[in-house]
Scaffold this motif. Structure first.
Motif, mmCIF file in Angstrom:
data_model
loop_
_atom_site.group_PDB
_atom_site.id
_atom_site.type_symbol
_atom_site.label_atom_id
_atom_site.label_comp_id
_atom_site.label_asym_id
_atom_site.label_seq_id
_atom_site.Cartn_x
_atom_site.Cartn_y
_atom_site.Cartn_z
ATOM 1 N N SER A 181 0.514 -1.064 -0.134
ATOM 2 C CA SER A 181 0.284 0.622 -0.001
ATOM 3 C C SER A 181 1.063 1.601 -0.330
ATOM 4 C CB SER A 181 -1.398 -0.108 1.416
ATOM 5 O OG SER A 181 -1.759 -0.926 1.372
ATOM 6 N N PRO A 182 0.630 2.471 -0.851
ATOM 7 C CA PRO A 182 1.037 4.260 -0.878
ATOM 8 C C PRO A 182 1.076 4.287 0.817
ATOM 9 C CG PRO A 182 -0.019 3.564 -2.835
ATOM 10 C CD PRO A 182 -0.470 2.283 -1.827
ATOM 11 N N ALA A 183 2.131 4.810 1.195
ATOM 12 C CA ALA A 183 2.173 5.464 2.404
ATOM 13 C C ALA A 183 0.664 6.013 2.709
ATOM 14 C CB ALA A 183 3.528 6.648 2.322
ATOM 15 N N GLY A 184 0.724 6.867 2.035
ATOM 16 C CA GLY A 184 -1.006 7.908 2.263
ATOM 17 C C GLY A 184 -2.247 7.012 2.857
ATOM 18 N N ALA A 185 -2.399 5.927 1.301
ATOM 19 C CA ALA A 185 -3.223 5.209 1.560
ATOM 20 C C ALA A 185 -3.773 4.439 2.866
ATOM 21 C CB ALA A 185 -3.009 4.169 0.757
ATOM 22 N N ALA A 186 -2.362 4.050 3.354
ATOM 23 C CA ALA A 186 -2.229 3.124 4.503
ATOM 24 C C ALA A 186 -2.506 3.615 5.527
ATOM 25 C CB ALA A 186 -0.458 2.816 4.690
ATOM 26 N N LEU A 187 -1.987 4.835 5.345
ATOM 27 C CA LEU A 187 -2.222 5.392 6.909
ATOM 28 C C LEU A 187 -3.425 6.307 7.064
ATOM 29 C CD1 LEU A 187 1.039 8.552 7.055
ATOM 30 C CD2 LEU A 187 0.073 6.991 8.613
ATOM 31 N N ARG A 188 -3.560 6.354 6.103
ATOM 32 C CA ARG A 188 -6.194 6.985 6.432
ATOM 33 C C ARG A 188 -6.242 5.841 6.641
ATOM 34 N NH1 ARG A 188 -4.533 9.544 1.257
ATOM 35 N NH2 ARG A 188 -5.513 7.719 -0.099
ATOM 36 N N LYS A 189 -5.956 4.330 5.917
ATOM 37 C CA LYS A 189 -6.828 3.298 6.852
ATOM 38 C C LYS A 189 -6.571 2.630 7.821
ATOM 39 C CE LYS A 189 -6.786 0.811 2.223
ATOM 40 N NZ LYS A 189 -6.427 -0.213 0.727
ATOM 41 N N MET A 190 -5.368 3.657 8.536
ATOM 42 C CA MET A 190 -5.075 2.877 9.800
ATOM 43 C C MET A 190 -5.741 3.873 10.882
ATOM 44 S SD MET A 190 -0.785 2.065 10.104
ATOM 45 C CE MET A 190 -0.093 2.103 8.546
ATOM 46 N N ASP A 235 1.278 -5.027 16.781
ATOM 47 C CA ASP A 235 1.212 -3.960 18.535
ATOM 48 C C ASP A 235 2.966 -2.827 17.753
ATOM 49 O OD1 ASP A 235 2.393 -3.975 20.852
ATOM 50 O OD2 ASP A 235 3.685 -4.319 20.592
ATOM 51 N N THR A 236 3.088 -3.455 16.753
ATOM 52 C CA THR A 236 4.021 -2.306 15.682
ATOM 53 C C THR A 236 3.695 -1.777 15.175
ATOM 54 O OG1 THR A 236 5.491 -4.669 14.933
ATOM 55 C CG2 THR A 236 5.501 -3.076 14.175
ATOM 56 N N VAL A 237 2.110 -1.596 14.524
ATOM 57 C CA VAL A 237 1.230 -1.010 14.701
ATOM 58 C C VAL A 237 0.873 0.426 15.857
ATOM 59 C CG1 VAL A 237 -0.588 -0.099 13.103
ATOM 60 C CG2 VAL A 237 1.200 -1.433 12.114
ATOM 61 N N ASN A 238 0.837 -0.171 16.714
ATOM 62 C CA ASN A 238 0.546 0.715 18.079
ATOM 63 C C ASN A 238 1.197 1.419 18.752
ATOM 64 O OD1 ASN A 238 -0.424 1.273 20.593
ATOM 65 N ND2 ASN A 238 0.380 -0.404 21.132
ATOM 66 N N PHE A 290 8.475 4.458 11.507
ATOM 67 C CA PHE A 290 7.847 4.571 10.367
ATOM 68 C C PHE A 290 7.110 3.573 9.750
ATOM 69 C CE2 PHE A 290 4.886 6.470 6.493
ATOM 70 C CZ PHE A 290 4.327 6.876 6.330
ATOM 71 N N GLN A 291 8.625 3.329 8.193
ATOM 72 C CA GLN A 291 9.050 1.945 7.517
ATOM 73 C C GLN A 291 7.883 1.124 8.065
ATOM 74 O OE1 GLN A 291 9.123 2.755 4.352
ATOM 75 N NE2 GLN A 291 9.190 5.110 5.207
ATOM 76 N N THR A 292 8.466 0.173 9.533
ATOM 77 C CA THR A 292 8.622 -0.977 9.922
ATOM 78 C C THR A 292 7.131 -0.908 10.727
ATOM 79 O OG1 THR A 292 10.594 -0.594 10.854
ATOM 80 C CG2 THR A 292 8.700 -2.574 11.841
ATOM 81 N N ALA A 293 6.358 0.296 10.487
ATOM 82 C CA ALA A 293 4.559 -0.048 10.949
ATOM 83 C C ALA A 293 4.123 -0.046 9.492
ATOM 84 C CB ALA A 293 4.106 1.358 11.503
ATOM 85 N N LEU A 294 4.784 0.490 8.205
ATOM 86 C CA LEU A 294 3.748 0.716 6.971
ATOM 87 C C LEU A 294 4.565 -1.094 6.684
ATOM 88 C CD1 LEU A 294 4.505 3.322 4.831
ATOM 89 C CD2 LEU A 294 2.647 2.894 5.919
ATOM 90 N N ALA A 295 5.159 -2.131 6.976
ATOM 91 C CA ALA A 295 5.142 -2.968 6.694
ATOM 92 C C ALA A 295 4.017 -4.259 7.504
ATOM 93 C CB ALA A 295 6.813 -3.767 6.800
#
Length: 593
Positions: free
Chosen positions: A20-29, A146-149, A321-326
């Motif tokens: 997912s692109p970073a912006g789209a991923a953040l919106r979904k999060m 937990d990584t995302v959190n 941030f990159q780890t959270a995106l992954a």
């Protein structure tokens, strides 16, 4: 009649993940933080206040140097020093409030996210779990969420705080002296370019590391789950070798990810030091030329530190941030999966099946890997009769039973239940009509009562006395008496306190209590003694006369009283007539093979 379904061919392999692109991923999060607008608003205000205080202090220090220290006005110096102390105290309070607010937001997000992932898993069919290892799924639910959190509860606010601080610093230094300010910001351009170029590579390395961690978790889970077999065959060496290989891959990918994550820090630090050298050299030149003061130079040096120190923090935060995106990619690939067993709308009239409870019409089935199991199968099952499926191992008996219970949909053809396409039944309706007793039944840690009422909404509201009466009416009291504490018996499925035979008895009680129209027994008596098997046969005989029984078994005494026997082999389901005829077909198959 043939109908192409193809639903079960859905690709459920989670290793084929879409990025997912970073912006789209953040919106979904952020979707998982819908109820946190008030807390996020307060946190944002506190962050702005914190950034404002951060911007104010270097200017005050420069002002104090120029107007009080150099002019030796110590009375005012003490007053302004007290003002600085007050600002620092308020700043510390804002830091604490930010951490508290975002910590709560993060934990609530984690709770919501884990619930959503687990609920999504509950909606997915058997084919999904056949394609993915449970250890990796556990890692996604626990570790990746937990990584995302961690990113949202700790890194995001620091990230935003750093961005606002840097913007504030840029405005201050350019307003104080635009030439010196512009010179101090030039290294930041190179930092930005470096981050844009390297970030995709960092995210990729983190994704590989997370996958390796999931594979390691899966290897541990599989090894421990089957440890008895490993010991029985004295293959600890095999388990150790598999674990060592997975651990080695996890170690190497973790090292690579660690190097990638830490790459930003020295690069950002180098350009930060370079910016300070530029300010120092250019600032001294301006002082010599009489265009600048010592206090302003000190303020400028502080501002440069305030600008590039967040940048150094952003190095670690950007890696986070990159780890959270992954991690989000691994989570979102589960959330995006849809069941390939949709419920179709019911038709007003049932198809004509001459009163048969179950009908296979030109049914063919292939597994997602392309292996064809059944070919153009046609048969009818009548109410109240007992049917047996016999045949060699791998012939398709269990697959036929799985299609009856709609664990899968056929590749072609129709399965009709009471004259209706089985796909028009909701899961609740279908499980009420069809009882399925597996060779290896599922139980969970809890009481016997909780296990036998699993999925039975009708009996769940009964008290113990009423439930015991219902069990007695069904003829299951003898089976219940085999458990010392009755309904209160504690079952710990991870230990040897419950034998496989006892698990089978519990599964049997659970299925019979539902009073289904169809009971499917897939080798259900394989792990119990002959005395108990006799009791189960008597209980089956006491089921309503309209109950249809489908038995898959290798024991001849289990199927000798069947009204009709089907021989299942090589993708065909053939009426075998008598037991003797079925045995002849089995012998012929053995000779041919």
């Amino acid at each position: 009649m043939q109908e192409q379904n193809g639903n079960h061919q859905t690709d459920y392999n989670l290793n084929r993940e879409q990025k997912s692109p970073a912006g789209a991923a953040l919106r979904k999060m952020f979707r998982f933080m819908k109820g946190e607008k008030r807390n996020l608003g307060i946190a944002f205000f506190v962050m702005m206040l914190n950034a404002g205080l951060t911007m104010l202090t270097p200017y005050l220090i420069g002002y104090i140097v120029d107007h009080f220290i150099l002019k030796k006005q110590y009375g005012l110096l003490m007053q302004y020093s007290a003002l600085l102390l007050g600002i620092y105290i308020v700043w510390a309070g804002t830091e604490y409030l930010q951490a508290k607010l975002m910590g709560g937001v993060g934990q609530r997000m984690l709770y919501t996210l884990r619930n959503e992932v687990f609920n999504k898993l509950q909606q997915l069919p058997v084919a999904f779990f056949n394609s993915n290892r449970s250890g990796d799924l556990i890692s996604r639910i626990n570790n990746d969420t937990d990584t995302v959190n961690q990113f949202f509860s700790q890194s995001l606010m620091r990230f935003m705080d750093s961005i606002f601080s840097m913007i504030g610093v840029a405005v201050f230094v350019l307003s104080i002296h635009w030439e010196l300010g512009a010179a101090s910001l030039i290294p930041a351009v190179f930092i930005l370019l470096f981050a844009l170029v390297v970030s995709p590579w960092v995210k990729k390395k983190n994704a590989i590391s997370l996958k390796a961690n999931g594979d390691l978790s899966a290897n541990i889970q599989e090894g421990l789950h089957n440890f008895k077999t490993i010991i029985a065959f004295n293959r600890r060496d095999y388990f150790r070798a598999r674990f060592s290989k997975a651990n080695d891959i996890n170690y190497k990918t973790s090292i690579t990810a660690g190097i990638a994550n830490n790459l930003f820090t020295p690069v950002f630090g180098f350009f930060s030091n370079l910016a300070q050298l530029i300010v120092l050299g250019f600032g001294i030149y301006l002082i010599i030329e009489g265009q600048f003061t010592l206090g302003l130079l000190i303020s400028f040096m502080s501002y440069v530190q305030y600008f590039y120190r967040p940048l150094r923090e952003l190095a670690a935060l950007w890696a986070s941030f990159q780890t959270a995106l992954a991690a989000w990619d691994r989570i979102s690939v589960i959330l995006s999966r849809q069941s390939n067993l949709p419920v179709l709308s019911k038709t007003d009239t049932a198809m004509s099946t001459s009163g048969n409870v179950l009908t296979f019409q030109h049914v063919s089935f292939s597994y997602p890997d392309g292996k064809s199991v059944l070919h153009d199968i046609n048969f009818n099952l009548q109410r109240g009769k007992t049917y047996a499926l016999v045949g060699p191992t791998g012939g398709g008996k269990s697959t036929t039973a799985a299609l009856i219970a709609r664990l899968y949909d056929p590749t072609e053809g129709l399965v009709l239940l009471n004259g209706q396409d089985i796909r028009t039944y909701t899961p609740e309706e279908r499980t009420r009509e069809i009882g399925f007793i597996l060779q290896e039944p599922f139980l969970f840690t809890g009481t016997l009562r909780e296990n036998i009422l699993y999925g039975n909404a009708e009996l769940r509201q009964l008290n113990d006395e009423q439930l015991l009466q219902a069990i007695s009416d069904t003829g299951l009291s003898d089976l219940l008496s085999r458990f010392d504490a009755g309904l209160s018996t504690q079952l710990v499925t991870t230990s040897d306190s419950v034998s496989l035979g006892q698990k089978q008895l519990i599964a049997f009680i659970r299925a019979v209590l539902r009073k289904p129209q169809i009971v499917v027994l897939d080798e259900a008596t394989a792990n119990i003694d002959t005395v108990t098997e006799k009791i189960l046969e008597e209980i089956l005989e006491r089921l309503p006369a309209t109950t249809t029984k489908i038995i898959i078994a290798h024991r001849l005494n289990t199927i000798e009283n069947a009204d009709e026997i089907f021989f299942v082999n090589a993708g065909e389901v053939i009426p075998a007539g008598t037991l003797e005829h079925a045995m002849d077909m089995l012998l012929q198959h053995k000779r041919a093979s």
